[in-house]
Structure formats: C-alpha cells, structure tokens
Design a protein around this motif. Structure first.
Motif, PDB file in Angstrom:
ATOM      1  N   TRP A  66       0.842  -1.194   0.000  1.00  0.00           N
ATOM      2  CA  TRP A  66       0.000   0.000   0.000  1.00  0.00           C
ATOM      3  C   TRP A  66       0.883   1.253   0.000  1.00  0.00           C
ATOM      4  O   TRP A  66       0.606   2.199  -0.737  1.00  0.00           O
ATOM      5  CB  TRP A  66      -0.921   0.000   1.233  1.00  0.00           C
ATOM      6  CG  TRP A  66      -1.779   1.214   1.279  1.00  0.00           C
ATOM      7  CD1 TRP A  66      -3.007   1.372   0.742  1.00  0.00           C
ATOM      8  CD2 TRP A  66      -1.430   2.478   1.865  1.00  0.00           C
ATOM      9  NE1 TRP A  66      -3.453   2.656   0.957  1.00  0.00           N
ATOM     10  CE2 TRP A  66      -2.496   3.357   1.643  1.00  0.00           C
ATOM     11  CE3 TRP A  66      -0.312   2.949   2.552  1.00  0.00           C
ATOM     12  CZ2 TRP A  66      -2.486   4.670   2.084  1.00  0.00           C
ATOM     13  CZ3 TRP A  66      -0.308   4.265   2.988  1.00  0.00           C
ATOM     14  CH2 TRP A  66      -1.381   5.115   2.762  1.00  0.00           C
ATOM     15  N   ARG A  68       4.019   1.640  -1.054  1.00  0.00           N
ATOM     16  CA  ARG A  68       4.702   1.840  -2.340  1.00  0.00           C
ATOM     17  C   ARG A  68       3.747   2.447  -3.370  1.00  0.00           C
ATOM     18  O   ARG A  68       4.100   3.363  -4.109  1.00  0.00           O
ATOM     19  CB  ARG A  68       5.261   0.513  -2.850  1.00  0.00           C
ATOM     20  CG  ARG A  68       6.494   0.063  -2.128  1.00  0.00           C
ATOM     21  CD  ARG A  68       7.088  -1.193  -2.780  1.00  0.00           C
ATOM     22  NE  ARG A  68       8.139  -1.719  -1.947  1.00  0.00           N
ATOM     23  CZ  ARG A  68       7.982  -2.725  -1.083  1.00  0.00           C
ATOM     24  NH1 ARG A  68       6.821  -3.328  -0.948  1.00  0.00           N
ATOM     25  NH2 ARG A  68       9.003  -3.132  -0.351  1.00  0.00           N
ATOM     26  N   ARG A  69       2.522   1.914  -3.403  1.00  0.00           N
ATOM     27  CA  ARG A  69       1.535   2.438  -4.358  1.00  0.00           C
ATOM     28  C   ARG A  69       1.157   3.881  -4.020  1.00  0.00           C
ATOM     29  O   ARG A  69       0.990   4.702  -4.914  1.00  0.00           O
ATOM     30  CB  ARG A  69       0.292   1.550  -4.354  1.00  0.00           C
ATOM     31  CG  ARG A  69       0.537   0.231  -5.023  1.00  0.00           C
ATOM     32  CD  ARG A  69      -0.697  -0.627  -5.004  1.00  0.00           C
ATOM     33  NE  ARG A  69      -0.456  -1.881  -5.696  1.00  0.00           N
ATOM     34  CZ  ARG A  69      -1.246  -2.932  -5.605  1.00  0.00           C
ATOM     35  NH1 ARG A  69      -2.333  -2.898  -4.856  1.00  0.00           N
ATOM     36  NH2 ARG A  69      -0.954  -4.039  -6.267  1.00  0.00           N
ATOM     37  N   ARG A  72       3.976   6.234  -5.141  1.00  0.00           N
ATOM     38  CA  ARG A  72       3.965   6.399  -6.603  1.00  0.00           C
ATOM     39  C   ARG A  72       2.790   7.267  -7.055  1.00  0.00           C
ATOM     40  O   ARG A  72       2.924   8.084  -7.967  1.00  0.00           O
ATOM     41  CB  ARG A  72       3.966   5.047  -7.281  1.00  0.00           C
ATOM     42  CG  ARG A  72       5.344   4.418  -7.224  1.00  0.00           C
ATOM     43  CD  ARG A  72       5.412   3.029  -7.830  1.00  0.00           C
ATOM     44  NE  ARG A  72       6.726   2.467  -7.647  1.00  0.00           N
ATOM     45  CZ  ARG A  72       7.181   1.904  -6.546  1.00  0.00           C
ATOM     46  NH1 ARG A  72       6.403   1.815  -5.486  1.00  0.00           N
ATOM     47  NH2 ARG A  72       8.404   1.418  -6.462  1.00  0.00           N
TER      48      ARG A  72
END
Length: 175
Positions: A66, A68-69, A72
């Motif tokens: 979660w 990392r997303r 980004r």
C-alpha cells in the motif's frame, strides 16, 4: 523534532508507523527526483493518506505494498501538477500590453531617430524615411519613388546608414 502523525491512534497504528517509516523514507527519496517534488513533501502526503485510510477503513492488508503504491500515486500527482503549473514572468494583467514607461522610451527613440534622419545629407533622408515607413515598401517601390536604379539602392542605403551612425554617435558623445 519529528512528531508522529499517528500518535493519537492505538498502539497497533503506532507499530505500523515504526514499520513503514524506513520504507517510506526510501521510497519517497527514490520517487522524488523523477517527480520534481521534495522527498519530505511526498512523505507528508503519504502519511496523510494513511491517516485518512485508517479513519475510513482501518490498516491496509499489505502495508508495504500500500505504501509503495501511495508514494507512486503522490509522485504522479506531483508530476502532473508540475506540468500544469507555469511561472509568471510578469503580472497577468500586463501580459497583453506593454507598460507606459516602455511605450514612452520607444516613442522617444523613434523621435530621435527620425530627427537625425532628417538632418542627413543628400538623398539619405528620403531613402531612410522610405525604409522606416510603416507601409514597408519593396526595394523596387523605393527605387521608383526616389528615381534611382534598384541595384544602387543597397550601396546607397549602406552609405546613408554609415552617416546616420556617425551623426548619432556624435550626439551621444556630446551629451
């Protein structure tokens, strides 16, 4: 001193912060360069998203994924924002019209130039007045108006511009 954004939450949320902080710092640093954002800004945005998620749905099932997303997504948002933003080089109200001071200086320069052209010898005043005309006549039209050949117009123009340069240089030196 850094304050923990989730300190008001229960101990499991605090453990989640301790778990995610090093990963968030690394991910934000990696994404910041390509997005044009500061790593700290990305971190702050992701912490805010996590707070909102915890209030709404509780902790994510896979917190590292979660995170990392989320990093980004925030980096993409920063890139889109940077592409849409433009820097202002002048006041928006003045973008379409020159300022009065510039207009006055331009008018004064044109007046000085036209006065100097009128004081030139021979055919030079008529030739340079024709070249400076807002009607933008062709060499053929100028040559016909002055009664000279089109081929002699270039050398005559060069001679007249040389006289004008000398005249203006003498005026500038006299001031």
């Amino acid at each position: 001193m850094r304050t923990d954004p989730l300190s008001a939450y229960d101990p499991p949320a605090h453990d989640l912060i301790a778990l995610l902080r090093p990963l968030l710092v690394a991910e934000a640093a990696a994404e910041a360069f390509g997005s044009g954002a500061e790593p700290g800004d990305l971190e702050q945005a992701v912490w805010l998203r996590l707070l909102e998620r915890l209030r709404r749905d509780g902790p994510p099932p896979d917190p590292p994924l979660w995170l990392r997303r989320a990093v980004r997504a925030e980096a993409r948002r920063a890139r889109r924002t940077a592409r849409r933003e433009t820097s202002l080089t002048c006041e928006p109200a003045d973008a379409d019209r020159p300022d009065p001071e510039r207009l006055a200086f331009a008018a004064a320069r044109r007046r000085v130039l036209r006065d100097a052209v009128r004081r030139l010898p021979g055919r030079c005043p008529r030739l340079l007045a024709a070249l400076l005309s807002p009607l933008d006549p062709t060499y053929r039209e100028i040559a016909g108006e002055l009664g000279i050949s089109q081929g002699s117009l270039g050398p005559e123009r060069s001679r007249c511009l040389g006289c004008l340069r000398r005249l203006l240089a003498a005026e500038v030196a006299a001031r």
